[in-house]
Each structure stands twice: as C-alpha cells, then as structure tokens.
Design a protein around this motif. Structure first.
Motif, PDB file in Angstrom:
ATOM      1  N   TYR A   1      98.046 -13.494  73.628  1.00 13.61           N
ATOM      2  CA  TYR A   1      98.485 -13.200  72.284  1.00 13.61           C
ATOM      3  C   TYR A   1      98.894 -14.538  71.427  1.00 13.61           C
ATOM      4  N   SER A   2      97.693 -14.972  71.441  1.00 13.76           N
ATOM      5  CA  SER A   2      97.812 -16.303  70.480  1.00 13.76           C
ATOM      6  C   SER A   2      97.826 -16.069  68.732  1.00 13.76           C
ATOM      7  N   GLN A   3      97.133 -14.954  68.496  1.00 15.64           N
ATOM      8  CA  GLN A   3      97.062 -14.768  67.127  1.00 15.64           C
ATOM      9  C   GLN A   3      96.791 -15.817  66.282  1.00 15.64           C
TER      10      GLN A   3
ATOM     11  N   TYR B   1      94.841 -21.322  69.561  1.00 16.87           N
ATOM     12  CA  TYR B   1      94.537 -20.936  71.180  1.00 16.87           C
ATOM     13  C   TYR B   1      94.518 -22.017  71.936  1.00 16.87           C
TER      14      TYR B   1
ATOM     15  N   SER C   1      89.719 -18.254  61.335  1.00 20.13           N
ATOM     16  CA  SER C   1      90.044 -18.389  62.679  1.00 20.13           C
ATOM     17  C   SER C   1      90.629 -19.885  62.863  1.00 20.13           C
TER      18      SER C   1
ATOM     19  N   THR D   1      95.761  -7.016  61.786  1.00 20.23           N
ATOM     20  CA  THR D   1      96.842  -7.785  62.716  1.00 20.23           C
ATOM     21  C   THR D   1      96.895  -7.258  64.045  1.00 20.23           C
TER      22      THR D   1
ATOM     23  N   TRP E   1      88.561 -17.847  69.793  1.00 19.77           N
ATOM     24  CA  TRP E   1      89.188 -17.773  68.502  1.00 19.77           C
ATOM     25  C   TRP E   1      88.159 -17.072  67.274  1.00 19.77           C
TER      26      TRP E   1
ATOM     27  N   ASP F   1      88.022 -12.938  68.725  1.00 15.70           N
ATOM     28  CA  ASP F   1      89.333 -12.343  68.108  1.00 15.70           C
ATOM     29  C   ASP F   1      89.333 -12.033  66.690  1.00 15.70           C
ATOM     30  N   THR F   2      89.008 -12.889  65.928  1.00 19.77           N
ATOM     31  CA  THR F   2      88.976 -12.914  64.452  1.00 19.77           C
ATOM     32  C   THR F   2      87.708 -11.954  64.182  1.00 19.77           C
TER      33      THR F   2
ATOM     34  N   GLN G   1      94.578 -15.744  63.843  1.00 18.04           N
ATOM     35  CA  GLN G   1      93.870 -15.325  62.694  1.00 18.04           C
ATOM     36  C   GLN G   1      94.511 -15.343  61.330  1.00 18.04           C
TER      37      GLN G   1
ATOM     38  N   SER H   1      94.159 -10.477  71.156  1.00 16.29           N
ATOM     39  CA  SER H   1      94.211 -11.779  70.735  1.00 16.29           C
ATOM     40  C   SER H   1      94.594 -12.501  72.088  1.00 16.29           C
TER      41      SER H   1
END
Length: 193
Positions: free
Chosen positions: A42-44, A85, A80, A35, A109, A112-113, A46, A39
C-alpha cells in the motif's frame, strides 16, 4: 458498460476530435479510478500530472512529434516514485531495515504505476472516450521535468492522450494493422511450458 465490453473495445486511438473537451466529472472519475490500482505494501507511489489547454500546448511544443494525437484535449502523465516504495518497505511492519533495491525481484514502483495506467485506459473506454498511451523518450525527460517542475524522484512512465475519437468505429491503426494478436494458446501455459 460491462467489463468484457471494456476489454474488447480497448485499443489505442491516434486521432481525436479537437474541439470536444473531456468533461470535468469524467476526468475526476478517470483519476479516481487510477488511484484504485494495486500497490505493493500500500505504498501508493504514483502521481498523475494532468495537462490541458496551455499546459498541454507547452508539452507539444517540447515534443514536436505526434500528428493526430496532438488533437487530444487531455494528457495524463503517470509518474512513479521508487523512493516511496523503498521507504515503505523499510518500515517496521515490512521487516527490512534498509532501503536496498536488491530486496525487490522486479521494480514494483513501475509495475504498480503501469497498473494504474491500465485503469486509466479502461475507464476512458467505459466513458465512451479514446486514449493513446505513448512513451516519453529519455532525451525528453529532463526538459519535461524542467517545464513542469517535476521533482527528481518522480519518474514519468509515459503519457496517456485522452479525448473523443475522430476515427470510425473499428478503425485499426498502428502496429495492429500489420501484426496479428498472439492467440491465447500461444501465450498461456498450464502446469508447465
């Protein structure tokens, strides 16, 4: 373990000790580190599906390939979510008023994953374990979704089998047996191609 040693040791392990589970505190550290990846905005977007025991046995029953990797006591499936996003970048602080994918030069997406997945692989090495990243074939995605009640907006980008290696240290398996790693000089270009 020093970071350079983690990088040096990171490789794909294809056979695991079947009766040696991953300790819960090690799993917690692996997931926590996943974690911590970058991202966009900072969408996060995952998520991580953790499979052990009977849940893992159901995965292998759905996907009959795998041989030695089936002995891994733990599987983490990074997922993802593009929607997260698109929603995030339609917020006022990002300046887009729509959710058009055309704004994105590449699908962050997935990127980042993928970075979160690399953090899983690196943490596994730091913990003295081994891992194998492998894909989930397109024809297996819908049965996978149904088996584990995965929402339609969550896209598996592959899976990471994790456990204690059942291979001699330094064993070379898979494609590295027949293909050399490209040299730094072949892939790095300073200032121009």
């Amino acid at each position: 373990m020093e970071f350079q040693e983690v990088v040096r040791r990171r490789r794909m392990v294809r056979t695991f000790q079947p009766d040696r589970p991953v300790p819960p505190e090690v799993l917690d550290r692996i997931l926590h580190n996943a974690t911590r990846g970058p991202s966009a905005g900072y969408s996060q977007g995952q998520a991580f599906l953790v499979l052990q025991g009977e849940d893992l046995a159901r995965f292998w029953a759905m996907r009959p390939k795998g041989n030695g990797v089936r002995t891994a006591p733990l599987l983490i499936v990074p997922l993802s979510c593009k929607r997260v996003y698109l929603d995030r970048y339609a917020e006022p602080d990002k300046g887009w008023t729509d959710r058009d994918e055309a704004h994105w030069p590449v699908p962050f997406w997935y990127i980042d994953t993928g970075m979160a997945t690399l953090l899983i692989l690196q943490t596994v090495v730091d913990e003295g374990l081994g891992a194998l990243y492998f894909g989930i074939m397109p024809e297996d995605v819908q049965p996978f979704r149904e088996l584990y009640a995965i929402p339609d907006d969550q896209e598996p980008i592959g899976a990471v089998a994790i456990g204690y290696p059942d291979e001699a240290p330094g064993t070379v398996t898979g494609s590295p047996r027949t293909r050399a790693r490209r040299s730094v000089e072949d892939v790095v270009h300073h200032g121009r191609w």
